[in-house]
Design a protein around this motif. Structure first.
Motif, PDB file in Angstrom:
ATOM      1  N   ILE A  27      -8.701 -15.190   4.010  1.00  0.00           N
ATOM      2  CA  ILE A  27      -8.544 -14.000   3.170  1.00  0.00           C
ATOM      3  C   ILE A  27      -7.716 -12.952   3.910  1.00  0.00           C
ATOM      4  CG2 ILE A  27      -9.777 -12.097   2.062  1.00  0.00           C
ATOM      5  CD1 ILE A  27     -12.112 -14.156   1.672  1.00  0.00           C
ATOM      6  N   LEU A  28      -8.055 -12.713   5.167  1.00  0.00           N
ATOM      7  CA  LEU A  28      -7.328 -11.712   5.947  1.00  0.00           C
ATOM      8  C   LEU A  28      -5.896 -12.157   6.239  1.00  0.00           C
ATOM      9  CD1 LEU A  28     -10.140 -10.526   8.359  1.00  0.00           C
ATOM     10  CD2 LEU A  28      -9.196  -9.348   6.380  1.00  0.00           C
ATOM     11  N   ASP A  29      -5.681 -13.450   6.449  1.00  0.00           N
ATOM     12  CA  ASP A  29      -4.319 -13.951   6.647  1.00  0.00           C
ATOM     13  C   ASP A  29      -3.479 -13.714   5.392  1.00  0.00           C
ATOM     14  OD1 ASP A  29      -4.901 -14.765   9.228  1.00  0.00           O
ATOM     15  OD2 ASP A  29      -5.161 -16.881   8.700  1.00  0.00           O
ATOM     16  N   GLY A  30      -4.071 -13.947   4.230  1.00  0.00           N
ATOM     17  CA  GLY A  30      -3.365 -13.705   2.974  1.00  0.00           C
ATOM     18  C   GLY A  30      -3.051 -12.232   2.776  1.00  0.00           C
ATOM     19  N   LEU A  31      -3.985 -11.372   3.123  1.00  0.00           N
ATOM     20  CA  LEU A  31      -3.751  -9.934   3.024  1.00  0.00           C
ATOM     21  C   LEU A  31      -2.619  -9.513   3.953  1.00  0.00           C
ATOM     22  CD1 LEU A  31      -4.484  -7.102   2.029  1.00  0.00           C
ATOM     23  CD2 LEU A  31      -6.214  -7.014   3.843  1.00  0.00           C
ATOM     24  N   HIS A  32      -2.614 -10.050   5.153  1.00  0.00           N
ATOM     25  CA  HIS A  32      -1.552  -9.717   6.109  1.00  0.00           C
ATOM     26  C   HIS A  32      -0.179 -10.143   5.576  1.00  0.00           C
ATOM     27  CE1 HIS A  32       0.972 -10.295   9.720  1.00  0.00           C
ATOM     28  NE2 HIS A  32       0.385  -9.175  10.091  1.00  0.00           N
ATOM     29  N   GLN A  33      -0.106 -11.333   5.015  1.00  0.00           N
ATOM     30  CA  GLN A  33       1.161 -11.808   4.430  1.00  0.00           C
ATOM     31  C   GLN A  33       1.614 -10.897   3.301  1.00  0.00           C
ATOM     32  OE1 GLN A  33       0.386 -15.931   3.322  1.00  0.00           O
ATOM     33  NE2 GLN A  33       2.054 -16.540   4.671  1.00  0.00           N
ATOM     34  N   TRP A  34       0.689 -10.532   2.439  1.00  0.00           N
ATOM     35  CA  TRP A  34       1.029  -9.678   1.306  1.00  0.00           C
ATOM     36  C   TRP A  34       1.519  -8.317   1.782  1.00  0.00           C
ATOM     37  CZ3 TRP A  34      -0.914  -5.054  -0.650  1.00  0.00           C
ATOM     38  CH2 TRP A  34      -0.465  -4.711  -1.921  1.00  0.00           C
ATOM     39  N   LEU A  35       0.821  -7.742   2.773  1.00  0.00           N
ATOM     40  CA  LEU A  35       1.240  -6.441   3.304  1.00  0.00           C
ATOM     41  C   LEU A  35       2.638  -6.524   3.926  1.00  0.00           C
ATOM     42  CD1 LEU A  35      -2.059  -5.103   4.878  1.00  0.00           C
ATOM     43  CD2 LEU A  35      -0.783  -4.066   3.002  1.00  0.00           C
ATOM     44  N   ALA A  36       2.916  -7.608   4.634  1.00  0.00           N
ATOM     45  CA  ALA A  36       4.234  -7.771   5.245  1.00  0.00           C
ATOM     46  C   ALA A  36       5.324  -7.824   4.167  1.00  0.00           C
ATOM     47  CB  ALA A  36       4.270  -9.029   6.107  1.00  0.00           C
ATOM     48  N   LEU A  37       5.053  -8.506   3.072  1.00  0.00           N
ATOM     49  CA  LEU A  37       6.025  -8.565   1.970  1.00  0.00           C
ATOM     50  C   LEU A  37       6.197  -7.197   1.316  1.00  0.00           C
ATOM     51  CD1 LEU A  37       5.020 -11.938   0.266  1.00  0.00           C
ATOM     52  CD2 LEU A  37       7.107 -11.460   1.571  1.00  0.00           C
ATOM     53  N   GLN A  38       5.107  -6.477   1.118  1.00  0.00           N
ATOM     54  CA  GLN A  38       5.187  -5.161   0.504  1.00  0.00           C
ATOM     55  C   GLN A  38       5.934  -4.184   1.409  1.00  0.00           C
ATOM     56  OE1 GLN A  38       4.291  -4.937  -2.733  1.00  0.00           O
ATOM     57  NE2 GLN A  38       3.882  -7.095  -2.338  1.00  0.00           N
ATOM     58  N   ARG A  39       5.738  -4.334   2.709  1.00  0.00           N
ATOM     59  CA  ARG A  39       6.381  -3.419   3.674  1.00  0.00           C
ATOM     60  C   ARG A  39       7.892  -3.504   3.584  1.00  0.00           C
ATOM     61  NH1 ARG A  39       8.749  -0.206   5.876  1.00  0.00           N
ATOM     62  NH2 ARG A  39       8.360   0.773   7.888  1.00  0.00           N
ATOM     63  N   GLN A  40       8.411  -4.686   3.289  1.00  0.00           N
ATOM     64  CA  GLN A  40       9.861  -4.870   3.167  1.00  0.00           C
ATOM     65  C   GLN A  40      10.437  -4.099   1.990  1.00  0.00           C
ATOM     66  OE1 GLN A  40      10.496  -9.087   2.934  1.00  0.00           O
ATOM     67  NE2 GLN A  40       9.697  -9.462   4.985  1.00  0.00           N
ATOM     68  N   LYS A  41       9.597  -3.789   1.016  1.00  0.00           N
ATOM     69  CA  LYS A  41      10.051  -3.105  -0.202  1.00  0.00           C
ATOM     70  C   LYS A  41       9.963  -1.585  -0.097  1.00  0.00           C
ATOM     71  CE  LYS A  41       8.231  -6.898  -3.000  1.00  0.00           C
ATOM     72  NZ  LYS A  41       7.254  -7.248  -4.039  1.00  0.00           N
ATOM     73  N   VAL A  42       9.337  -1.093   0.974  1.00  0.00           N
ATOM     74  CA  VAL A  42       9.052   0.341   1.091  1.00  0.00           C
ATOM     75  C   VAL A  42      10.002   0.966   2.113  1.00  0.00           C
ATOM     76  CG1 VAL A  42       7.266   2.000   1.722  1.00  0.00           C
ATOM     77  CG2 VAL A  42       6.637  -0.088   0.533  1.00  0.00           C
ATOM     78  N   PRO A  43      10.619   2.092   1.774  1.00  0.00           N
ATOM     79  CA  PRO A  43      11.520   2.741   2.727  1.00  0.00           C
ATOM     80  C   PRO A  43      10.790   3.189   3.996  1.00  0.00           C
ATOM     81  CG  PRO A  43      11.753   3.703   0.534  1.00  0.00           C
ATOM     82  CD  PRO A  43      10.565   2.801   0.495  1.00  0.00           C
ATOM     83  N   ASP A  44      11.488   3.079   5.130  1.00  0.00           N
ATOM     84  CA  ASP A  44      10.927   3.530   6.402  1.00  0.00           C
ATOM     85  C   ASP A  44      10.624   5.017   6.350  1.00  0.00           C
ATOM     86  OD1 ASP A  44      11.166   1.013   7.494  1.00  0.00           O
ATOM     87  OD2 ASP A  44      13.088   1.416   8.464  1.00  0.00           O
ATOM     88  N   GLY A  45       9.588   5.409   7.054  1.00  0.00           N
ATOM     89  CA  GLY A  45       9.257   6.825   7.173  1.00  0.00           C
ATOM     90  C   GLY A  45       8.399   7.385   6.057  1.00  0.00           C
TER      91      GLY A  45
END
Length: 48
Positions: free
Chosen positions: A20-38
């Motif tokens: 479950i936590l591995d899946g959450l980490h993957q999802w967060l990593a994908l979402q992070r790519q879509k969000v502007p830095d800062g």
């Protein structure tokens, strides 16, 4: 049925929660790519 020891219970919980936590980490990593830095969202994802 004999109750599990604290150590056995911890092992079972870790086995169940890891996927479950591995899946959450993957999802967060994908979402992070879509969000502007800062941004606050970026900082929140980075913190987590």
């Amino acid at each position: 049925m004999k109750p599990l020891s604290d150590e056995e219970q911890q092992c079972v919980l870790q086995e169940l929660s890891k996927p479950i936590l591995d899946g959450l980490h993957q999802w967060l990593a994908l979402q992070r790519q879509k969000v502007p830095d800062g941004t606050r969202t970026a900082r929140a994802i980075d913190y987590s």
